[in-house]
Design a protein around this motif. Structure first.
Motif, short mmCIF file in Angstrom:
data_model
loop_
_atom_site.label_atom_id
_atom_site.label_comp_id
_atom_site.label_asym_id
_atom_site.label_seq_id
_atom_site.Cartn_x
_atom_site.Cartn_y
_atom_site.Cartn_z
N GLU A 352 52.20 61.30 54.95
CA GLU A 352 53.00 61.42 53.72
C GLU A 352 52.10 61.63 52.49
OE1 GLU A 352 56.23 61.48 53.10
OE2 GLU A 352 56.89 61.29 55.18
N GLY A 353 50.79 61.76 52.73
CA GLY A 353 49.86 62.01 51.63
C GLY A 353 49.33 60.75 50.96
N LEU A 354 49.52 59.59 51.58
CA LEU A 354 49.06 58.33 51.02
C LEU A 354 47.72 57.93 51.63
CD1 LEU A 354 52.46 56.42 51.07
CD2 LEU A 354 51.23 57.19 49.03
N ALA A 355 46.88 57.30 50.84
CA ALA A 355 45.62 56.75 51.33
C ALA A 355 45.91 55.34 51.86
CB ALA A 355 44.58 56.70 50.22
N ALA A 356 45.83 55.19 53.16
CA ALA A 356 46.22 53.93 53.78
C ALA A 356 45.18 53.51 54.81
CB ALA A 356 47.59 54.08 54.44
N ASP A 357 45.03 52.19 54.98
CA ASP A 357 44.12 51.67 56.00
C ASP A 357 44.65 50.34 56.49
OD1 ASP A 357 41.99 51.73 57.71
OD2 ASP A 357 40.46 51.83 56.16
N ARG A 358 44.00 49.79 57.54
CA ARG A 358 44.42 48.53 58.15
C ARG A 358 43.19 47.80 58.66
NH1 ARG A 358 45.90 49.17 64.38
NH2 ARG A 358 44.86 47.16 64.20
N ASP A 359 43.41 46.62 59.22
CA ASP A 359 42.32 45.80 59.76
C ASP A 359 41.98 46.25 61.17
OD1 ASP A 359 40.56 43.49 60.02
OD2 ASP A 359 42.09 42.76 61.41
N TYR A 360 40.67 46.31 61.46
CA TYR A 360 40.22 46.66 62.81
C TYR A 360 39.29 45.61 63.39
CZ TYR A 360 42.15 51.28 61.89
OH TYR A 360 43.01 52.32 61.61
N LEU A 361 39.23 44.41 62.76
CA LEU A 361 38.34 43.35 63.25
C LEU A 361 39.10 42.13 63.76
CD1 LEU A 361 35.47 43.43 60.57
CD2 LEU A 361 35.54 44.51 62.83
N GLY A 362 40.41 42.23 63.84
CA GLY A 362 41.19 41.10 64.34
C GLY A 362 41.19 39.90 63.39
N ARG A 363 41.09 40.14 62.10
CA ARG A 363 41.08 39.06 61.12
C ARG A 363 42.44 38.37 61.08
NH1 ARG A 363 38.60 43.44 58.28
NH2 ARG A 363 36.48 43.02 57.53
N SER A 364 42.42 37.11 60.60
CA SER A 364 43.68 36.42 60.33
C SER A 364 44.37 37.08 59.15
CB SER A 364 43.42 34.94 60.01
OG SER A 364 42.71 34.84 58.78
N LEU A 365 45.66 36.78 58.96
CA LEU A 365 46.39 37.36 57.84
C LEU A 365 45.75 36.97 56.52
CD1 LEU A 365 48.73 38.97 56.71
CD2 LEU A 365 50.16 36.90 56.84
N LYS A 366 45.32 35.72 56.41
CA LYS A 366 44.67 35.26 55.18
C LYS A 366 43.38 36.05 54.91
CE LYS A 366 42.84 31.10 52.93
NZ LYS A 366 42.61 29.64 53.07
N ALA A 367 42.59 36.25 55.99
CA ALA A 367 41.34 36.99 55.83
C ALA A 367 41.60 38.45 55.49
CB ALA A 367 40.51 36.89 57.11
N GLN A 368 42.69 39.02 56.03
CA GLN A 368 43.04 40.41 55.71
C GLN A 368 43.41 40.53 54.23
OE1 GLN A 368 45.66 42.52 58.66
NE2 GLN A 368 45.49 40.58 59.78
N MET A 369 44.14 39.56 53.71
CA MET A 369 44.52 39.61 52.30
C MET A 369 43.27 39.49 51.41
SD MET A 369 47.72 40.09 52.48
CE MET A 369 48.18 39.88 50.77
N LYS A 370 42.32 38.66 51.83
CA LYS A 370 41.08 38.52 51.08
C LYS A 370 40.28 39.82 51.12
CE LYS A 370 37.04 35.48 50.67
NZ LYS A 370 36.33 34.30 51.25
N TYR A 371 40.26 40.46 52.28
CA TYR A 371 39.55 41.74 52.44
C TYR A 371 40.19 42.81 51.56
CZ TYR A 371 37.92 46.01 54.79
OH TYR A 371 37.39 47.25 55.07
N ALA A 372 41.53 42.85 51.53
CA ALA A 372 42.24 43.82 50.69
C ALA A 372 41.91 43.60 49.22
CB ALA A 372 43.74 43.71 50.92
N GLY A 373 41.73 42.33 48.82
CA GLY A 373 41.34 42.04 47.45
C GLY A 373 39.97 42.59 47.12
N LYS A 374 39.03 42.50 48.07
CA LYS A 374 37.70 43.04 47.85
C LYS A 374 37.73 44.56 47.73
CE LYS A 374 35.13 39.35 50.18
NZ LYS A 374 34.25 39.01 51.33
N LEU A 375 38.66 45.19 48.44
CA LEU A 375 38.81 46.64 48.35
C LEU A 375 39.51 47.07 47.06
CD1 LEU A 375 39.92 47.56 52.01
CD2 LEU A 375 37.64 47.77 51.00
N GLU A 376 40.03 46.09 46.31
CA GLU A 376 40.75 46.35 45.06
C GLU A 376 41.97 47.23 45.29
OE1 GLU A 376 38.04 47.87 42.15
OE2 GLU A 376 36.85 46.06 42.08
N VAL A 377 42.67 46.94 46.39
CA VAL A 377 43.89 47.68 46.71
C VAL A 377 45.04 47.10 45.90
CG1 VAL A 377 45.46 48.37 48.55
CG2 VAL A 377 43.03 48.09 49.04
N GLY A 378 45.86 47.97 45.33
CA GLY A 378 46.97 47.51 44.50
C GLY A 378 48.13 46.98 45.28
#
Length: 424
Positions: A352-378
């Motif tokens: 759809e033309g969006l820049a999207a990504d996901r977790d590939y390290l099996g992180r917990s949901l909390k760790a994924q949210m922390k990782y997304a914060g480091k990426l400065e994702v809105g």
């Protein structure tokens, strides 16, 4: 060592490469607006092209080229500059048979075995602009103005444009004789290379980087004092056009470019405060180069600007680079069932033309949210078994912390809407 890059080269890493992409974006727009088409030539050429085109008595050919024999025994050189290669392509592909003048530009790596220092590397990058097929002095002025226009668009200030005329084959012999007489009296003060140049090409002595040769050249005869009427008229016309364009310049009678092919106009742009090598670009006319390479008598003019030096100057002058684009959305998963679905969903969002990504390290949901914060994702789309059962995804605004459920079939549309609101 396998973990150490060769001296004089650099790695352009994420976080830095975005500055290069911005610079290249500005370059491409500028060239399009000035009517230039891109050309891409090989990284290496036959050595003879540079020996004949650049000049056997230049520092580039004598000291700086990366030359080797290929398995067929042919002498090959990594390109130390771009103009000779463009002229070769112009001839080989018969571009002279089409509409003239031909306006071309290129960007890419060049190679010179030089002493690395601030803004100077053994593998470096250039923007090159070449115009073949016109001797009009208005074109000289336009090419100079184009280089200065680029710097202005990038936010650079306090640059000095130095300009000179280095004459033509008609008036050069007089200057050559005067220079030979001048330097013969100072022969013992010249480096070995310049002693060899004295008889073959004394003008090259003025371009030597050795301090003793620079000192010996003080007070040497200048090209401006020995121009033939045609060269004098051409140079005055160029200056008049620059005045009309509002381009400030300094006539520098000591300016000599480091390549033998220059005739008539020669210019250089100086940025103070970036180190001993403070030239960030330059160029000029090369009316005899096409003929020297075996083609017809076709005039040419162009410039080359060092991209590393431009970026160094931008940083030292405090130019603010645009923020690099981030991911539009990060897809966080709460459990194993959601992880399997996440790969398919992320791919749909990308289509759809969006820049999207996901977790590939099996992180917990909390760790994924922390990782997304480091990426400065809105935006973070949270997907779990409950969301899958109800055909929804929880979409969180990372700036405000607000979170709401969005139907899966409307997720791409909702993300696009929110991204457009942020840009506004």
């Amino acid at each position: 060592m396998l973990t150490t890059r060769p001296r004089g080269t650099s790695d352009i890493l994420p976080g830095e490469v975005e500055k290069w992409q911005y610079l290249e974006q500005v370059i491409r727009r500028l060239c399009r607006e000035y009517g230039y088409s891109e050309i891409r030539t090989p990284i290496f050429e036959h050595t003879e092209l540079f020996e004949r085109g650049v000049g056997e008595t230049t520092d580039i050919v004598q000291k700086e080229m990366y030359t080797f024999r290929d398995r067929g025994g042919r002498s090959i050189t990594l390109r130390p500059e771009g103009t000779a290669a463009v002229v070769r392509a112009y001839l080989e592909n018969k571009l002279y048979a089409g509409p003239q003048p031909v306006k071309l530009y290129y960007t890419g790596p060049m190679f010179r075995y030089d002493r690395p220092q601030a803004g100077r590397y053994r593998q470096f990058h250039q923007l090159g602009v070449e115009v073949l097929g016109s001797h009009d002095p208005a074109l000289d002025a336009e090419v100079v103005a184009m280089a200065m226009d680029l710097y202005a668009r990038l936010g650079l200030k306090d640059l000095e444009l130095h300009i000179n005329s280095v004459g033509c084959p008609r008036c050069r012999p007089v200057l050559r004789e005067k220079l030979q007489d001048f330097f013969r009296a100072r022969l013992d003060r010249l480096c070995p290379h310049c002693r060899d140049r004295l008889e073959r090409n004394p003008l090259r002595i003025l371009d030597c980087k050795e301090e003793r040769c620079r000192e010996a050249g003080r007070g040497a005869p200048t090209s401006l004092d020995h121009l033939c009427p045609g060269c004098g008229d051409h140079f005055q016309a160029v200056l008049k056009h620059l005045d009309n364009l509002g381009v400030a310049y300094t006539v520098d009678c000591s300016l000599v470019r480091g390549l033998d092919y220059y005739t008539h106009t020669a210019f250089e742009i100086i940025a103070r405060g970036i180190g001993a090598q403070n030239s960030i670009g330059g160029g000029g006319r090369y009316n005899g180069l096409v003929e020297e390479c075996g083609g017809p008598d076709v005039p040419g003019i162009g410039f080359a600007l060092g991209l590393e030096r431009i970026l160094l100057t931008m940083e030292q002058q405090g130019v603010v680079f645009p923020r690099p684009p981030k991911l539009d959305v990060f897809l966080a998963t709460a459990d194993e069932a959601a992880r399997d679905r996440a790969l398919v969903l992320v791919q749909k969002l990308r289509r759809e033309g969006l820049a999207a990504d996901r977790d590939y390290l099996g992180r917990s949901l909390k760790a994924q949210m922390k990782y997304a914060g480091k990426l400065e994702v809105g935006l973070v789309a949270i997907l779990g078994s409950d969301e899958l059962a109800h055909g929804v995804v929880s979409l969180r605004d990372m700036a405000t912390g607000n979170q709401e459920e969005v139907p899966l079939d409307r997720l791409a549309e909702e993300i696009k809407q929110r991204c457009s609101e942020v840009k506004l």
